[in-house]
Design an enzyme around this catalytic site. Structure first.
Site, short mmCIF file in Angstrom:
data_model
loop_
_atom_site.label_atom_id
_atom_site.label_comp_id
_atom_site.label_asym_id
_atom_site.label_seq_id
_atom_site.Cartn_x
_atom_site.Cartn_y
_atom_site.Cartn_z
N LYS A 106 -6.56 3.13 -3.13
CA LYS A 106 -6.96 3.10 -1.72
C LYS A 106 -7.38 4.51 -1.31
O LYS A 106 -6.65 5.47 -1.56
CB LYS A 106 -5.81 2.59 -0.86
N LYS B 48 -9.92 0.09 -2.63
CA LYS B 48 -9.82 -0.25 -1.22
C LYS B 48 -10.30 0.93 -0.39
O LYS B 48 -9.73 2.02 -0.45
CB LYS B 48 -8.38 -0.61 -0.84
N ASP C 114 0.87 -1.18 0.00
CA ASP C 114 0.00 0.00 0.00
C ASP C 114 0.91 1.22 0.00
O ASP C 114 1.56 1.52 1.01
CB ASP C 114 -0.91 0.01 1.23
#
Length: 231
Positions: free
Chosen positions: A157, A185, A96
């Site tokens: 994300k 996400k 991430d």
């Protein structure tokens, strides 16, 4: 604890996060054990914890995700790439990566592209680019999404959770922008099963939260369990 089909269905979306600065090896053990117990597909942790997590999850179905440039995204591209390579070498299979928000605000699209592309290309791992949607305009969200998709990110994300959490509106917006080309996400501030399911309905393919076990327990006894305080 026996998990029902509905419990497992929600669990399959959860990246079980341990991203507090004070996290101890003992807390990591608990995080990994919970991920295995509740059938969460991934633990999301700091790079320093990757080796231990990989050992703890040996022969388990839980993947290890490391955060890169977290939470501000303001380290150099060289530093982020080194961090990503080391996480990969230590056994992480997902990353991430926090983008550089200052570059985005300044219109330095090529710098963001090169940074994300280099991490995607040199590690070959699943990369989720963190946009921090709460501090962006819709125009900036769209631009950041397009840059990161072009650079090879597999997911977008919404947020780190440090500057506000995921919103249904932002998930819907990213779903519209991405048109299914990459996953989404939703991360930060997810406290109830209803909120989690609403984010999934809006288009989220993953949920980043430290409250995964609480979400499952609330599904099992919704009238007895109060929503927990967020970290």
């Amino acid at each position: 604890m026996t998990l029902t089909d509905s419990d497992i269905e929600l669990a399959a979306y959860i990246d079980h996060a341990l991203l507090i600065p004070t996290a101890t090896p003992q807390q990591l053990e608990q995080c990994c054990a919970e991920a295995d117990q509740f059938h969460f597909p991934t633990v999301c942790i700091y790079p320093v914890a990757v080796k231990q997590a990989v050992q703890l999850l040996h022969n388990k179905k839980v993947r290890v995700c490391a955060v890169i440039g977290f939470p501000a995204g303001a380290t150099t591209s060289t530093t982020k790439l080194y961090e990503a390579r080391e996480a990969a070498e230590n056994g992480a299979t997902e990353l991430d990566v926090m983008i550089n928000l200052g570059w985005l605000k300044a219109g330095k699209s090529e710098d963001i592209y090169r940074e994300i592309a280099s991490i995607c290309e040199e590690t070959g791992l699943t990369v989720k680019a963190i946009l921090e949607t709460n501090v962006l305009t819709d125009t900036e969200k769209r631009l950041a999404a397009e840059i990161c998709m072009d650079a090879g990110a597999s997911y977008l994300k919404t947020s780190t959770g440090w500057f506000g959490g995921a919103t249904i509106a932002d998930v819907r917006f990213l779903k519209q922008v991405t048109k299914g080309q990459v996953g989404i996400k939703a991360s930060g501030g997810i406290r109830t099963p209803e909120q989690a399911l609403a984010l999934i309905e809006a288009g989220a393919n993953r949920l980043g939260t430290s409250k995964g076990p609480d979400l499952i327990r609330q599904l099992q006894s919704p009238r007895e369990t109060k929503p927990p305080e967020d970290q």
